[in-house]
Design a protein around this motif. Structure first.
Motif, mmCIF file in Angstrom:
data_model
loop_
_atom_site.group_PDB
_atom_site.id
_atom_site.type_symbol
_atom_site.label_atom_id
_atom_site.label_comp_id
_atom_site.label_asym_id
_atom_site.label_seq_id
_atom_site.Cartn_x
_atom_site.Cartn_y
_atom_site.Cartn_z
ATOM 1 N N ASN A 127 0.809 -1.219 0.000
ATOM 2 C CA ASN A 127 0.000 0.000 0.000
ATOM 3 C C ASN A 127 0.843 1.270 0.000
ATOM 4 O OD1 ASN A 127 -2.320 -1.518 -0.059
ATOM 5 N ND2 ASN A 127 -2.726 -1.357 2.130
ATOM 6 N N HIS A 128 2.092 1.174 0.439
ATOM 7 C CA HIS A 128 3.002 2.319 0.370
ATOM 8 C C HIS A 128 3.923 2.249 -0.848
ATOM 9 C CE1 HIS A 128 1.724 2.775 4.598
ATOM 10 N NE2 HIS A 128 2.080 4.042 4.452
ATOM 11 N N ASP A 129 3.628 1.309 -1.733
ATOM 12 C CA ASP A 129 4.393 1.145 -2.982
ATOM 13 C C ASP A 129 5.887 0.999 -2.704
ATOM 14 O OD1 ASP A 129 4.652 0.744 -5.673
ATOM 15 O OD2 ASP A 129 4.574 2.877 -6.217
ATOM 16 N N ILE A 130 6.199 0.204 -1.693
ATOM 17 C CA ILE A 130 7.590 -0.125 -1.373
ATOM 18 C C ILE A 130 7.909 -1.472 -2.015
ATOM 19 C CG2 ILE A 130 9.209 -0.688 0.469
ATOM 20 C CD1 ILE A 130 7.607 1.183 2.292
ATOM 21 N N THR A 131 8.867 -1.470 -2.921
ATOM 22 C CA THR A 131 9.211 -2.676 -3.672
ATOM 23 C C THR A 131 10.582 -3.181 -3.246
ATOM 24 O OG1 THR A 131 7.954 -1.876 -5.577
ATOM 25 C CG2 THR A 131 9.505 -3.680 -5.962
ATOM 26 N N PRO A 132 10.653 -4.277 -2.509
ATOM 27 C CA PRO A 132 11.961 -4.825 -2.137
ATOM 28 C C PRO A 132 12.822 -5.131 -3.360
ATOM 29 C CG PRO A 132 10.241 -5.831 -0.816
ATOM 30 C CD PRO A 132 9.554 -5.015 -1.876
ATOM 31 N N TRP A 133 14.120 -4.982 -3.168
ATOM 32 C CA TRP A 133 15.101 -5.323 -4.201
ATOM 33 C C TRP A 133 15.306 -6.834 -4.158
ATOM 34 C CZ3 TRP A 133 18.470 -2.074 -7.263
ATOM 35 C CH2 TRP A 133 19.528 -2.739 -7.877
ATOM 36 N N VAL A 134 14.792 -7.523 -5.160
ATOM 37 C CA VAL A 134 14.862 -8.985 -5.207
ATOM 38 C C VAL A 134 15.740 -9.380 -6.384
ATOM 39 C CG1 VAL A 134 13.558 -11.126 -5.487
ATOM 40 C CG2 VAL A 134 12.575 -9.229 -4.169
ATOM 41 N N PRO A 135 16.955 -9.880 -6.132
ATOM 42 C CA PRO A 135 17.836 -10.252 -7.245
ATOM 43 C C PRO A 135 17.281 -11.423 -8.057
ATOM 44 C CG PRO A 135 19.068 -10.017 -5.195
ATOM 45 C CD PRO A 135 17.617 -10.030 -4.830
ATOM 46 N N GLU A 136 17.716 -11.475 -9.313
ATOM 47 C CA GLU A 136 17.183 -12.487 -10.233
ATOM 48 C C GLU A 136 17.584 -13.904 -9.834
ATOM 49 O OE1 GLU A 136 17.491 -13.735 -14.981
ATOM 50 O OE2 GLU A 136 18.264 -11.793 -14.293
ATOM 51 N N HIS A 137 18.803 -14.091 -9.338
ATOM 52 C CA HIS A 137 19.309 -15.439 -9.083
ATOM 53 C C HIS A 137 19.280 -15.760 -7.594
ATOM 54 C CE1 HIS A 137 20.598 -15.612 -13.242
ATOM 55 N NE2 HIS A 137 21.247 -14.473 -13.075
ATOM 56 N N GLY A 138 18.869 -16.972 -7.278
ATOM 57 C CA GLY A 138 18.857 -17.408 -5.889
ATOM 58 C C GLY A 138 17.869 -18.515 -5.611
ATOM 59 N N SER A 139 16.779 -18.565 -6.399
ATOM 60 C CA SER A 139 15.760 -19.582 -6.135
ATOM 61 C C SER A 139 15.964 -20.816 -7.003
ATOM 62 C CB SER A 139 14.366 -19.022 -6.416
ATOM 63 O OG SER A 139 13.395 -20.044 -6.261
ATOM 64 N N LEU A 140 15.860 -21.975 -6.384
ATOM 65 C CA LEU A 140 15.833 -23.252 -7.106
ATOM 66 C C LEU A 140 14.427 -23.824 -7.169
ATOM 67 C CD1 LEU A 140 18.979 -24.995 -5.544
ATOM 68 C CD2 LEU A 140 18.843 -23.678 -7.658
ATOM 69 N N GLY A 141 13.452 -23.117 -6.609
ATOM 70 C CA GLY A 141 12.108 -23.691 -6.540
ATOM 71 C C GLY A 141 12.108 -24.934 -5.676
ATOM 72 N N ALA A 142 13.009 -24.984 -4.692
ATOM 73 C CA ALA A 142 13.154 -26.171 -3.842
ATOM 74 C C ALA A 142 12.101 -26.117 -2.748
ATOM 75 C CB ALA A 142 14.561 -26.214 -3.265
ATOM 76 N N SER A 143 12.385 -25.396 -1.644
ATOM 77 C CA SER A 143 11.312 -25.095 -0.682
ATOM 78 C C SER A 143 10.582 -23.857 -1.182
ATOM 79 C CB SER A 143 11.904 -24.859 0.704
ATOM 80 O OG SER A 143 12.405 -26.054 1.233
ATOM 81 N N GLY A 144 10.221 -23.886 -2.440
ATOM 82 C CA GLY A 144 9.654 -22.718 -3.086
ATOM 83 C C GLY A 144 10.733 -21.724 -3.440
ATOM 84 N N ASP A 145 10.398 -20.442 -3.277
ATOM 85 C CA ASP A 145 11.290 -19.350 -3.681
ATOM 86 C C ASP A 145 11.919 -18.723 -2.444
ATOM 87 O OD1 ASP A 145 10.730 -19.587 -6.484
ATOM 88 O OD2 ASP A 145 8.772 -18.697 -6.088
#
Length: 511
Positions: A127-145
């Protein structure tokens, strides 16, 4: 617009709206009740001293390590910090907003054992339009993201990074301060509940499904323009020819193309000419078979996404009878498979479009159009290199169509010995669809150039509207111009809704 999150979750339309706008999000009172009931169960387990994964133990390969009560809050904060370990360029705002809304949805189902404060804190970021900086690489879709969601959760703690409006990186604590928000303190299980699930890959898949639906319709439009410009026949698109092969997507694409080609002076000019009316090339005649199969693949992907939207993907889950059970519902295989399949389909829609472009430009196959669609070939090269660009994009899409979901790499001391790669599948699906937009832009420009060069023959109503739209930024055939800006405008025409809506006002809805 306000989106209300219920204990039953959210809809695909809710995700699209929140991701791509500044719509406000609220939690229904019944949602708060569901989370409170779930949290009471976790609190009871803590009081009883029972060993439960993620509540009183470590994580992953450390699941058998007992954590003393006085260190369990520290455990949750350490989890978020250690798992926020991604690298690379930041994910787009729409992806991060979709991911955060879906994490709110997951908590709202009342199976995660968190306080309502946790979900409300994510809502406050939205609601405050705060967008965390989420890098492209890091998830294997293992325990999800895990890593992407940890980068979101870290901002709730007043740490990590935020994506500034300018695209710069801002300190998470500073972003909260500017918005008048305060960091939160996590309690037992809450850190794990913030990062365990398929929300990133599901968010990307839902956005891709919306984009692909529009692009597949625009593929019918650009195919019809190319077929008309090449003096093709509309007879292969008659409904009775598709009723005898009853794939639903094929019937829809054929109906679209047939309707787009009606009332055309260009088509009428050769309707009884045996040279032009017998059999067109596959890229023309089989357009509905390819685009239609892609539509059916899209339908499959949408059904998977709908089921995931109704799913509890946390681990462990808190059941209404007081049990806390470990699950494997966070594994992203269903979403990874769907994203890979849709990428294959979208790549082929682009590949057949490029074949029609090549045919339009080839003086030996374009049925008397000038070479490379320039009235003065030789001095001028027309769209020659635009087709090179399209060919290069088709080649890239073929590489991207190789499935990510078969590429498991074991992690966490072999505890997570099979991972889904669903995040990677969804990321490359977005790239394939962006590439498809470019390919259809080249076909749009080539098809319109071909129709312009058929003058004084008059195009179909759809052809007339497309020609008028393209002429506004590309002009009429003539000496060569700087083509890159023209192709950018053509991309906007394909991705946007104005041209499609103009055609639909004239012909009725395209499916």
């Amino acid at each position: 617009m306000t989106i209300t999150v219920l204990p039953t979750g959210v809809s695909p339309a809710d995700v699209h709206t929140v991701a791509r706008s500044t719509a406000r999000v609220t939690l229904a009172p019944s949602t708060l009740d569901a989370m409170t009931t779930s949290r009471d169960i976790v609190d009871r387990i803590e009081r009883d001293g029972r060993p439960v994964y993620g509540v009183s133990t470590g994580f992953g390969a450390l699941a058998n390590t007992f954590i003393e009560p006085e260190r369990r809050a520290e455990l949750q904060h350490a989890l978020i910090r250690s798992h926020a370990s991604g690298v690379g360029a930041p994910m787009p705002r729409e992806v991060v907003r979709a991911m955060m809304l879906l994490r709110v949805r997951s908590l709202a189902l009342g199976r995660s054992g968190v306080r309502p404060l946790i979900a409300q804190s994510l809502v406050d970021l939205l609601n405050h339009d705060i967008t965390p900086w989420v890098p492209e690489h890091g998830s294997l879709g293992a325990s999800g993201d895990l890593a992407p969601l940890a980068h979101c959760a870290l901002v709730l703690l007043g740490e990590g990074w935020v994506l500034d409006k300018s695209g710069a990186r801002l300190d998470g604590g500073e972003a909260l301060h500017r918005a008048g928000l305060r960091p939160i303190e996590l309690s037992s299980k809450e850190g794990l509940a913030l990062i365990n699930g398929t929300d990133g890959m599901l968010g990307m898949l839902l956005l891709a499904i919306e984009d692909a639906g529009h692009l597949f319709t625009m593929a019918d439009v650009t195919a019809a323009l190319a077929i008309e410009a090449m003096l093709g026949t509309d007879r292969p698109f008659l409904p009775e020819l598709h009723a005898i092969r009853p794939h639903p997507g094929q019937a829809v694409s054929a109906a679209n193309i047939h309707r787009l080609l009606q009332n055309s002076g260009v088509m009428d000019s050769h309707r009884n000419d045996m040279v032009h009316a017998v059999q067109d090339a596959y890229s023309m005649r089989c357009a509905p078979q390819v685009a239609g199969a892609a539509r059916d693949t899209l339908g499959f992907a949408a059904s998977v996404a709908d089921r995931e939207l109704a799913s509890v993907v946390d681990n462990p889950v808190v059941l209404p009878d007081g049990r806390v059970e470990s699950t494997g519902n966070f594994h992203g295989a269903p979403l990874g498979f769907a994203a890979d399949f849709l990428a294959i389909a979208a790549a082929e829609v682009g590949a057949i479009a490029e074949r029609r472009v090549d045919r339009l430009l080839d003086v030996c196959r374009s049925r008397e159009l000038p070479a490379f669609l320039t009235p003065d070939p030789g001095v001028n090269s027309g769209l020659m290199i635009a087709q090179y660009t399209a060919a290069g994009i088709v080649a890239e899409n073929r590489r991207l169509a190789s499935p990510a979901s078969v590429d498991s790499v074991p992690t966490s001391g072999m505890q997570e010995d099979h991972v889904s790669m669903g995040w990677a599948a969804a990321v490359k699906l977005r790239r394939v669809l962006d590439n498809l937009t470019s390919l259809l832009a080249v076909e749009l420009l080539a098809g319109v150039r071909g129709l312009q060069l058929r003058a004084p023959l008059t195009p179909s109503p759809a052809g007339r509207l497309a020609t008028a739209a393209v002429e506004r930024f590309a002009g009429t055939p003539g000496p060569d111009v700087f083509l890159a800006p023209v192709l950018e405008q053509a991309r906007s025409a394909v991705a946007g809704r104005s041209l499609r809506e103009a055609i639909e006002r004239e012909l009725g809805p395209l499916l």
